[in-house]
Design a protein around this motif. Structure first.
Motif, PDB file in Angstrom:
ATOM      1  N   ARG B  45      20.064   1.381   0.153  1.00 50.21           N
ATOM      2  CA  ARG B  45      20.304   1.719   1.715  1.00 50.21           C
ATOM      3  C   ARG B  45      18.651   1.069   1.785  1.00 50.21           C
ATOM      4  O   ARG B  45      17.829   1.448   1.205  1.00 50.21           O
ATOM      5  CB  ARG B  45      20.338   3.244   1.323  1.00 50.21           C
ATOM      6  CG  ARG B  45      20.158   4.059   2.865  1.00 50.21           C
ATOM      7  CD  ARG B  45      19.442   5.219   3.253  1.00 50.21           C
ATOM      8  NE  ARG B  45      20.273   5.572   2.521  1.00 50.21           N
ATOM      9  CZ  ARG B  45      21.413   6.307   3.368  1.00 50.21           C
ATOM     10  NH1 ARG B  45      21.796   6.054   4.339  1.00 50.21           N
ATOM     11  NH2 ARG B  45      22.259   6.907   2.779  1.00 50.21           N
ATOM     12  N   GLU B  50      13.760   0.220  12.742  1.00 52.39           N
ATOM     13  CA  GLU B  50      14.812   0.932  13.074  1.00 52.39           C
ATOM     14  C   GLU B  50      16.069   0.876  12.389  1.00 52.39           C
ATOM     15  O   GLU B  50      17.186   1.268  12.977  1.00 52.39           O
ATOM     16  CB  GLU B  50      14.765   1.509  14.901  1.00 52.39           C
ATOM     17  CG  GLU B  50      13.224   2.017  15.121  1.00 52.39           C
ATOM     18  CD  GLU B  50      13.928   2.502  16.239  1.00 52.39           C
ATOM     19  OE1 GLU B  50      14.628   2.484  17.004  1.00 52.39           O
ATOM     20  OE2 GLU B  50      13.364   3.817  16.694  1.00 52.39           O
ATOM     21  N   HIS B  52      19.295   0.307  10.144  1.00 52.99           N
ATOM     22  CA  HIS B  52      19.620   1.097   8.915  1.00 52.99           C
ATOM     23  C   HIS B  52      20.729   0.131   7.947  1.00 52.99           C
ATOM     24  O   HIS B  52      21.748   0.049   9.221  1.00 52.99           O
ATOM     25  CB  HIS B  52      18.940   2.397   9.794  1.00 52.99           C
ATOM     26  CG  HIS B  52      19.961   3.360   8.243  1.00 52.99           C
ATOM     27  ND1 HIS B  52      20.466   4.764   8.865  1.00 52.99           N
ATOM     28  CD2 HIS B  52      20.346   3.373   6.964  1.00 52.99           C
ATOM     29  CE1 HIS B  52      20.554   5.324   7.742  1.00 52.99           C
ATOM     30  NE2 HIS B  52      20.653   4.422   6.787  1.00 52.99           N
ATOM     31  N   VAL B  54      23.706  -0.197   4.421  1.00 56.11           N
ATOM     32  CA  VAL B  54      23.876   0.476   3.743  1.00 56.11           C
ATOM     33  C   VAL B  54      24.681  -1.083   2.833  1.00 56.11           C
ATOM     34  O   VAL B  54      26.077  -1.145   3.299  1.00 56.11           O
ATOM     35  CB  VAL B  54      24.753   1.411   3.887  1.00 56.11           C
ATOM     36  CG1 VAL B  54      24.912   1.583   2.187  1.00 56.11           C
ATOM     37  CG2 VAL B  54      24.178   2.479   4.266  1.00 56.11           C
ATOM     38  N   VAL B  55      24.512  -1.495   1.652  1.00 56.19           N
ATOM     39  CA  VAL B  55      24.834  -2.271   0.690  1.00 56.19           C
ATOM     40  C   VAL B  55      25.875  -1.433  -0.205  1.00 56.19           C
ATOM     41  O   VAL B  55      25.117  -0.770  -0.404  1.00 56.19           O
ATOM     42  CB  VAL B  55      24.464  -3.676   0.643  1.00 56.19           C
ATOM     43  CG1 VAL B  55      25.147  -4.372   0.273  1.00 56.19           C
ATOM     44  CG2 VAL B  55      23.592  -3.908   1.427  1.00 56.19           C
ATOM     45  N   ALA B  84      27.054   1.201  15.311  1.00 55.77           N
ATOM     46  CA  ALA B  84      25.800   0.827  14.628  1.00 55.77           C
ATOM     47  C   ALA B  84      24.752   0.040  16.070  1.00 55.77           C
ATOM     48  O   ALA B  84      23.448  -0.067  16.121  1.00 55.77           O
ATOM     49  CB  ALA B  84      25.870  -0.245  13.993  1.00 55.77           C
ATOM     50  N   SER B  85      25.895   0.158  17.180  1.00 54.24           N
ATOM     51  CA  SER B  85      24.643  -0.404  18.363  1.00 54.24           C
ATOM     52  C   SER B  85      26.416  -0.016  19.504  1.00 54.24           C
ATOM     53  O   SER B  85      27.233  -0.653  19.917  1.00 54.24           O
ATOM     54  CB  SER B  85      24.609  -1.734  17.885  1.00 54.24           C
ATOM     55  OG  SER B  85      24.404  -2.518  18.938  1.00 54.24           O
ATOM     56  N   HIS B 135      27.291  -2.235   5.458  1.00 54.12           N
ATOM     57  CA  HIS B 135      27.574  -2.228   6.396  1.00 54.12           C
ATOM     58  C   HIS B 135      26.118  -1.662   7.029  1.00 54.12           C
ATOM     59  O   HIS B 135      25.919  -0.385   6.409  1.00 54.12           O
ATOM     60  CB  HIS B 135      28.138  -0.564   5.460  1.00 54.12           C
ATOM     61  CG  HIS B 135      29.631  -0.502   6.392  1.00 54.12           C
ATOM     62  ND1 HIS B 135      30.643  -0.758   5.916  1.00 54.12           N
ATOM     63  CD2 HIS B 135      30.012   1.346   6.659  1.00 54.12           C
ATOM     64  CE1 HIS B 135      31.356   0.341   6.688  1.00 54.12           C
ATOM     65  NE2 HIS B 135      30.845   1.079   7.582  1.00 54.12           N
ATOM     66  N   LEU B 137      24.243   0.174  10.171  1.00 54.04           N
ATOM     67  CA  LEU B 137      24.806   1.840  10.660  1.00 54.04           C
ATOM     68  C   LEU B 137      24.075   2.045  12.125  1.00 54.04           C
ATOM     69  O   LEU B 137      24.552   2.427  12.487  1.00 54.04           O
ATOM     70  CB  LEU B 137      24.254   2.721   9.749  1.00 54.04           C
ATOM     71  CG  LEU B 137      24.778   2.744   8.804  1.00 54.04           C
ATOM     72  CD1 LEU B 137      24.531   4.647   7.143  1.00 54.04           C
ATOM     73  CD2 LEU B 137      26.714   3.683   8.358  1.00 54.04           C
ATOM     74  N   ASP B 138      22.849   1.302  12.279  1.00 53.71           N
ATOM     75  CA  ASP B 138      21.344   1.475  13.225  1.00 53.71           C
ATOM     76  C   ASP B 138      21.633  -0.147  13.508  1.00 53.71           C
ATOM     77  O   ASP B 138      20.217  -0.509  12.573  1.00 53.71           O
ATOM     78  CB  ASP B 138      21.025   2.297  12.851  1.00 53.71           C
ATOM     79  CG  ASP B 138      20.666   2.966  14.161  1.00 53.71           C
ATOM     80  OD1 ASP B 138      21.530   2.995  15.643  1.00 53.71           O
ATOM     81  OD2 ASP B 138      19.647   3.857  13.841  1.00 53.71           O
TER      82      ASP B 138
END
Lengths: 243, 254, 254, 243, 243, 254
Positions: B45, B50, B52, B54-55, B84-85, B135, B137-138
């Motif tokens: 992670r 800001e 963010h 996860v791989v 994520a957006s 993946h 997320l943010d």
């Protein structure tokens, strides 16, 4: 794991739980910056994250409803969330789960407040261990509250299953693989049922008992959801619908 | 972002400042946490400011490509999921997601980070397939560097799951190098490292430089429509290699 | 359907009546005809009221799933083709078609209706693949129950085409149970079985209960956005099991 | 070809070129009737054809930009252009190449002259031999001029690579397969860099040298592009931006 | 069936038919409730069902024609209609058949009566035995009449083929598989040809003879189509265009 | 094309003339150049008037179809890429491209042009797969005939690349016949061969007739919404066979 001889012995399940015991739950509210509301939810070995965007404009336009908001729900599993890598993108299973999950949440959302707009709920499963749809609904319900979407109630969800002819709450992966039935349920705080699916084998009486058991599990989760929100929003929640 | 805010950032920049107070060659705060997904053979992670993501690395046996019968396969995917957006959409990956995935992939592949010949199980028949899934997320800007860091960090903690497939004992993924991607943007002639989302939105061009342990370059990608001069490029290469060294030492010691 | 007509149906219902004069727990007229498609290994044409569909079963050898090397495979498809309704569209199946197919599939699979282990030809290599295709021709409401009835009826008349594939003599599909799905809708607190299209359009929620020969439940699915109470659900379960018994005895004797 | 021992010996490459020598180039301007502008470009073993349509209406509408033209670029390889037949349709590689090629050309196009319209560039690779993207950009740049699209400059593109530890200009297929680095570059006539990609292994110093080498290659190509246009449009080009 | 030595012996085909004999035909008009018009058509071993919706609104809008109706035709085979299960969804064959079938019917429809609207024709093949496209056109033509779409004429369709060097009407599956040519034809009541396809081997003279044979077969089918419609709509058809 | 221009062409035609001065049964100028793509096993560039396309033939070993285990496979693709016309769009082939590909394919297949049994390498296991890809570069009308000519010309120069796959020496594709497609359009009762783009746009119907060396017909396709009479069809067949003979002798001698 190969099929174990017994999934429950002397009333204790392989992971040490009692039949009516939920797996540990961890809730974090508002974990994402871009989303209007979000929630990270751990439910035993499940790790899911929910984000809510909206009310916002609807694209494409022809999906607008003139008298209420459109609620959309996308349940998605990360490729690495399961033992065998999952191909990216929606499959038939995730499309069905998205549908029933959306229908589990729609009844509590005041959709009529936001005509022509969309409320988008995204649930990503980062790690899966049976019960991802219930974890997703629990997370999404909190994310909706975090986004400030007006709601009649939170929605709380968990499954009941049958292993070795015993009804148990909240199946984990092994219990799901080798068990006899699985029944995910979601309820509002008044005990109205907004999600009900079942597969396996239950007699009519087992079903009645299982449903009661599920309701109790959901109530326990509801308290945890409320607590997590209270912690983030101590003032606002006093006397609010969420309570 | 509103035009007014863009002007604000631009004017700050002219004064030599950034919105979050950083120096132009300074990265935002970075945290990396590994082994966050127990179903994956490796995972990380990453948070950069800001941003963010996860791989997860999944590894399973598969068939080699006909032209490299004795080498394992690396496949990198990156999805810009709508969670994520507000500007990301569901559906097949678009050109920016594909570009990001391919630049991460080239950084790993061209640096020789993974010894592909050691991923061969039976020549011409069975090799390890390494799937690197990013993946997001943010999206807080500079997904590129976060994805690259995450991919490398996840690989460093990944195991070949030999036991599960009756192929002997598990072993670490054979790592030979530790590539690090560093991205700079150009805004009105100024070069800034690790752009935030706001900075990205006013930047005409990004340049990503992926470099190795010995300071050599293994991959580069210019992305965006503003031209760059040779001087700008050479300057970015220099600071990117420096910054990569820092990041490698801080986060990616084996 | 026009709002006025919806009100009409709703008002009738309040008076304890249905548009077509049925009792709330009464199904429309049902006809089932089997062996209607000679290219299929089994088939059935089902009409429930104005709803009309054909189910064809195709069976051919294929590779088992890695985690069930000694079991045959059942794959259920359902298409809501535009021929069957002005609101259906061409293209890949949408969520309602997928849900219908998956509920039919679970009813058959979870009831153990077909003895999958007897569909194994060579363990790990070759098993019978049973494709159940539901072709909806006219949507008059409650496709769910028609599809389920059709699938079961078609399976009961299906043969494993061993001869065609040089695998011995043809034999019937090994049937162990006879699942029947029964669907109820809830409208303003009233529960009605076998909804017509008009009734479906004013219903907030459907509940499908699939039950076995011994009266046990093998699958359930709530579909729609209105909540149900425990009492409503238990009531539906009771009448659905009764009705399934009736239908099984009337239409699905082996 | 199997991997040769040396790709370069005594400063001469396997195809007889010197390290800083481009492959033969052949340019035909305006080869298509339907397109507004077009160019056939041979670059060693590469045969590409570029067509430009526009400015024209944008479909679908929501892709319109209110203050400038949308530039679109589609790089596509014919199924028969490579050794192993390529499946028709876009793949991840061609999508990335289309993006960076478009970005290599956008800075020279006066997009703001044509609000709400599209400038569509199509590049078809009929025969591939390493360097197709640079050939495509060179062809597209000429096709834009042939279509009369106002431009600040032509764009010229070629790659530099490394074989047997030697930097060389404009890799062919074998050099690309067995070489150590490949770096495609595109520039405007002022030497501004609009495309830069690299993969392989280059030291910091090698990179600086390689970039210089690429710029020189591009300049040589620029002269050929200009000459081809001058031949087709002798009058108009006098004193024009293309020059 | 393995390839038989002879598909026709002493002027009698394997299924007992004479060379110029059609397979048995069964027609049911108006078999569907939701569709505006429909027809079930059995043609030997073929079982097809056609539905017509329209004139109705066109989605998406940009497909509208301002001066006439758009006619759309979707030919689709059920997965279970053939020996080897067919994957659901359109393939290249069904797309081509849809096109030529639509073109076989368009000339008889008064499209200009319904600007900006769509006439949608759906043909589902439930059981296939060679000749599905002709069966579909026959069914669709009746379904159009059943839907009340104004038409200049019915369209009637059948194939001629060649087996053992003999021209025969209306090939069945075995004759199609092992025959030498297949030629589907459709005509209006005036004998104008609206569909013509051929593959196999026909000399120039055979072709002329085959075309004559097809026209006669179509005329026989036309009488059956008319009879089926007369039975359903005895009054209206008197003196009507359908006649 | 503007209505006015359509009227012009139509009026010319009534006077017995064509826009480019040809006779009704006359083709435009044709040039065929073979071996234009050295990565292909065979190729041809065809220009008919302003129509311009390239056909490439790729040949590689593959698995035969189960029902023809001893025969090679021919697969024909045609793309109407947006480079070739302002009205073509990117994306999967539409019905006209599919129809064109299938008519080219049937012309070759049904004429027995290629001896498929000689494309068998190992019965039931390995055969030569012949991919004929038609790449249209400029649509000046009558793509059909250009594609057919190009496909045949490319096949005539194609080699089975046996060496590359360690299957012996390269050899020519085994050709048995030389099919030629000729297309006519009908406009207001007049029949014209080899329609230009403008003529196509006012034509109601095209008829393509593919004929063999001995003058027999191997494939036909009517395309378009105007009906034809038997007489018109028979006339077209006659002139198409004549014209095919001419073209074969001029361009396709082996």
């Amino acid at each position: 794991m190969n099929k174990p001889e017994n999934l429950i012995e002397n009333g204790i399940r392989l992971d040490g739980r009692k039949p009516d015991e939920l797996r540990p739950i961890k809730i974090e509210v508002g974990v994402l910056n871009r989303a209007d509301g979000s929630c990270y939810f751990e439910f035993g070995g499940n790790k899911v994250i929910a984000a809510v965007y909206g009310p916002r404009e609807v694209h494409p336009r022809h999906m607008q409803k003139s008298t209420s908001a459109v609620v959309r729900y996308r349940y998605n599993m990360a490729s690495f969330s399961v033992e065998e890598r999952k191909r990216p993108g929606p499959d038939r299973r995730s499309i069905e789960i998205s549908k029933v999950s959306r229908e589990a949440l729609e009844p509590v959302i005041f959709q009529e407040y936001f005509p022509r707009s969309a409320i988008d709920i995204f649930v990503e499963v980062l790690q899966a261990d049976a019960g991802t749809r219930t974890a997703g609904i629990n997370a999404a319900s909190i994310a909706l509250a975090d986004a400030g979407i007006p709601m009649k109630s939170l929605v709380s969800s968990c499954a009941v299953g049958k292993i070795n002819d015993t009804l148990v709450l909240d199946l984990n992966k092994d219990e799901d693989n080798y068990g006899q039935a699985d029944m995910p349920v979601a309820i509002t705080k008044d005990g109205n049922i907004t999600l009900l699916q079942m597969d396996g084998h239950l007699s009519r009486d087992e079903f009645r008992e299982a449903l009661e058991m599920a309701l109790k599990g959901c109530e326990a989760i509801y308290e945890m959801q409320k607590a997590a929100l209270m912690e983030k929003y101590p003032a606002q929640l006093e006397g609010d619908v969420i309570e | 972002m509103a035009e007014l805010h863009k002007d604000y950032i631009y004017n700050l920049m002219v004064k030599g400042e950034r919105e979050d107070g950083r120096a132009f060659d300074q990265c935002r705060e970075i945290t990396i946490e590994t082994n966050v997904i127990n179903k994956a053979e490796g995972s990380a992670r990453v948070k950069i400011g800001e941003t963010h993501l996860v791989v997860g690395v999944k590894i399973q046996p598969g068939t080699p490509f006909p032209d490299t019968p004795d080498q394992g396969v690396i496949i990198t995917n990156l999805e810009l999921i709508p969670l994520a957006s507000p500007v990301f959409e569901a559906g097949p990956p678009r050109e920016d997601a594909i570009e990001l995935a391919r630049v991460v992939d080239r950084g790993i592949r061209e640096s020789g980070a993974v010894d592909l010949s050691k991923l061969c199980i039976t020549e011409g028949e069975k090799v390890w397939m390494v799937f690197i899934d990013v993946h997001v997320l943010d999206d807080g800007g500079n997904i590129m560097d976060a994805a690259s860091l995450g991919a490398t960090a996840a690989l460093l903690t990944s195991k070949l799951p030999a036991k599960r497939y009756d192929l002997g004992e598990d072993s670490p993924v054979p790592i030979r190098d530790i590539p690090v991607a560093v991205t700079a943007v150009e805004v009105g002639g100024t070069i800034m490292l690790d752009p935030s989302l706001n900075e990205e939105s006013i930047a005409g061009t990004k340049l990503t430089v992926t470099s190795n342990q010995n300071g050599d370059i293994s991959a580069m990608q210019k992305s965006g429509t503003h031209p760059l001069t040779s001087e700008q490029i050479n300057y970015i290469v220099d600071i990117a290699i420096e910054k990569a060294k820092e990041l490698r030492e801080k986060f990616l010691v084996i």
